[in-house]
Design an enzyme around this catalytic site. Structure first.
Site: not given
Length: 576
Positions: A79, A148, A212, A214, A433, A439, A480, A484
């Site tokens: 990424r 991120r 994480k 954001k 996603c 994934c 899931c 995302c």
């Protein structure tokens, strides 16, 4: 006691791993050079995330490879860090080249406004990263327990306010970037200076963040970035004369949760105040540092900023931020959001240049057939375009800064490669996603399934007397519960539970400011279509003038209204 000062033995394994990693180096150099396996150890897998990559495998081949006594077919998802989501045509061409040279021949545009490459083999990782570096881009902190990729309302060429907001995204990203040289040594061949000064992370320390982090910046009336879905949000406030006054500050958003664990939940953030443009970077830093010092480092499922706010309260959190700032945030100012979708087709910016918003279903840039060659078409456009190319957080592309004299040439390439595929308003407002087959967290299909599901949803709408061409019901799907594609704030959201089974969420809105509510759990397609068919019929018969589907199901009690939660005294965003 602040979590960061607790003994390591009381914390999660990842905290020990980070502290002992020599600032994210670990054993990565040796393991990436090991030809015996296509993967890396679990500890190294965790460290690769900080360098912008995830180890994955082709899950469709797992059983057959296990039968043949072979390890999984490992590869890396890589990424790019791309604050604000803008590249030059030359950079786009380089990303295209790298995708065809080292990855699976496609590019994936993400909901965080950047590129993902899938299928990069371990033996090619260094060359791939070096190719990204040659384009003056990098993957540093694109994943991992750090800040991120910083996202912003798409296309800075639209106005002076958009330009300044884009610049702030870059400034925040640069300021909050980890200082370790591990990435440069492991992937770019930089030599570590023997006997030099001890390396330090002035903002992160040796343990980095609990999870994480954001950040999003939005320019009303558009909320394409879903500003309330992130740890921090900045909402541009523009005076009547067009001057940028500053930004309202939001905290406490986050989409992830875990099935069956009620202590985990998605959340939309709330506004805690206002700051001027020159204060934005400092405010972002201080909010992150409060989370660094008080976030949960023992339980990673409880480690996001939303849980810190939930545990201590928004007033406490704001107070801690203001202590570090040395001044108080001003009172939040009025604003209004219109929707959270993208502009598609041709439109003009304030400077008179043209921009073309291109719909890219679920962000997959590929040549699908002879009629629709998105990858080849964008490569051809990048070869002649003199402006920028912007990625949106709805996984689309903006060909930005097209002069009047170049517009016809760009349009001819759009036509030649079949890029201007008609998409109904419903389809244009959908998002998914990646999920299967790459994934490792996916429980159900998403990217590969949503397009055909939208076909069926369009048919349901027509049967109910609705027009999918004109009704952009925001529909999102993830494989899931990590969320995302931000399904928890969609009007219709699907979260994978098992193969062919989804949890159905209803009641988000088109401004991205309200949580959807779990309506049905673990249901298959037939049940989903039956359920939505009835609801869409009710909506067609009973909706108010201009009433959106998400507002309708809340107003009529199909689902209760879910606000920002107990974090905020006034959970609703301030509006005019």
């Amino acid at each position: 006691m602040n979590d960061i000062s607790r003994p390591l033995e009381e914390l999660s394994h990842n905290e020990t791993l980070k502290a002992d990693s020599d600032y994210l180096r670990g054993n990565l150099t040796a393991e990436l050079a090991d030809p015996v396996t296509g993967g890396v150890t679990e500890d190294s897998l965790q460290l690769t995330k900080f360098h912008g990559m995830y180890l994955q495998d082709d899950r469709a081949l797992r059983s057959e490879r296990r039968r043949q006594k072979l390890e999984p077919l490992y590869s890396f998802m890589v990424r790019v860090r791309l604050p604000g989501g803008v590249v030059t045509p030359a950079q786009w061409l380089k990303m295209d080249e790298l995708a065809r040279t080292y990855a699976n021949g496609t590019l994936r545009l993400t909901t965080r406004q950047t590129f993902q490459f899938h299928g990069v083999l371990k033996r090619d990782i260094k060359q791939h990263i070096q190719g990204i570096d040659a384009a003056a881009l990098d993957c540093i902190a694109a994943c991992g327990d750090v800040n991120r990729n910083v996202i912003a309302t798409a296309n800075p060429r639209r106005s002076a306010v958009h330009r300044r907001t884009f610049e702030l995204a870059h400034e925040i990203s640069a300021h909050l970037l980890p200082r370790t040289r591990a990435y440069h040594e492991i992937f770019l061949g930089e030599e570590r200076v023997a006997g030099g000064p001890e390396e330090q992370e002035p903002l992160y320390g040796s343990q980095y963040l609990p999870r994480k982090f954001k950040i999003a910046l939005a320019v009303p009336p558009e909320n394409d970035v879903d500003v309330f879905a992130h740890d921090i949000g900045f909402i541009a406030i523009v005076d009547d004369d067009g001057t940028l006054a500053g930004y309202n500050v939001t905290i406490g958003g986050g989409m992830g949760m875990t099935h069956g664990e009620t202590a985990t939940f998605p959340c939309v953030g709330g506004v805690i105040g206002f700051c001027t443009p020159d204060q934005v970077v400092e405010v972002a830093e201080k909010i992150m540092l409060v989370q660094r010092d008080h976030g949960d480092r023992a339980n990673r499922k409880h480690a996001r900023l939303k849980y810190t706010v939930d545990d201590h309260g928004a007033d406490w959190f704001r107070g801690e931020v203001e202590k570090r700032l040395g001044y108080e945030l001003e009172a939040a100012r009025a604003y209004r959001f219109g929707d959270n979708t993208d502009r598609l087709g041709w439109y003009q910016g304030d400077d008179g240049d043209w921009h073309y918003g291109l719909f890219v279903q679920n962000g997959r840039v590929a040549d699908f057939d002879d009629e629709r060659r998105i990858m080849s078409g964008l490569r051809a456009i990048a070869g002649v375009h003199e402006g920028d190319i912007a990625i949106t957080t709805n996984q689309n592309v903006v060909i930005a800064g097209v002069a009047e004299g170049q517009r016809e040439r760009i349009q001819s390439l759009i036509d030649e490669y079949g890029l201007e595929r008609h998409a109904s308003a419903l389809r244009a407002a959908s998002m998914a996603c990646v999920a299967f087959p790459t994934c490792g967290l996916a429980m159900a299909e998403s990217e590969r399934y949503l397009p055909t599901f939208v076909d069926k949803l369009e048919a349901l709408m027509r049967d109910a007397g609705l027009d999918p061409e004109a009704d952009p019901i925001v529909t999102r799907m993830t494989g899931c519960p990590n969320g995302c594609a931000r399904p928890y704030i969609a009007e219709i959201g699907f979260v994978g539970k098992a193969l062919g089974k989804y949890n159905l969420y209803l009641g988000g809105n088109r401004t991205g400011s309200r949580l959807a509510k779990l309506y049905r759990e673990n249901i298959d397609e037939a049940t989903i279509l039956e359920t939505l068919g009835g609801l869409l019929g009710d909506y067609a018969r009973q909706r108010g003038d201009g009433e959106c589907f998400g507002d309708f199901v809340v107003r009529t009690g199909v689902v209760p209204e879910v606000t920002a939660g107990r974090h905020f005294h006034d959970p609703l965003p301030a509006v005019e």
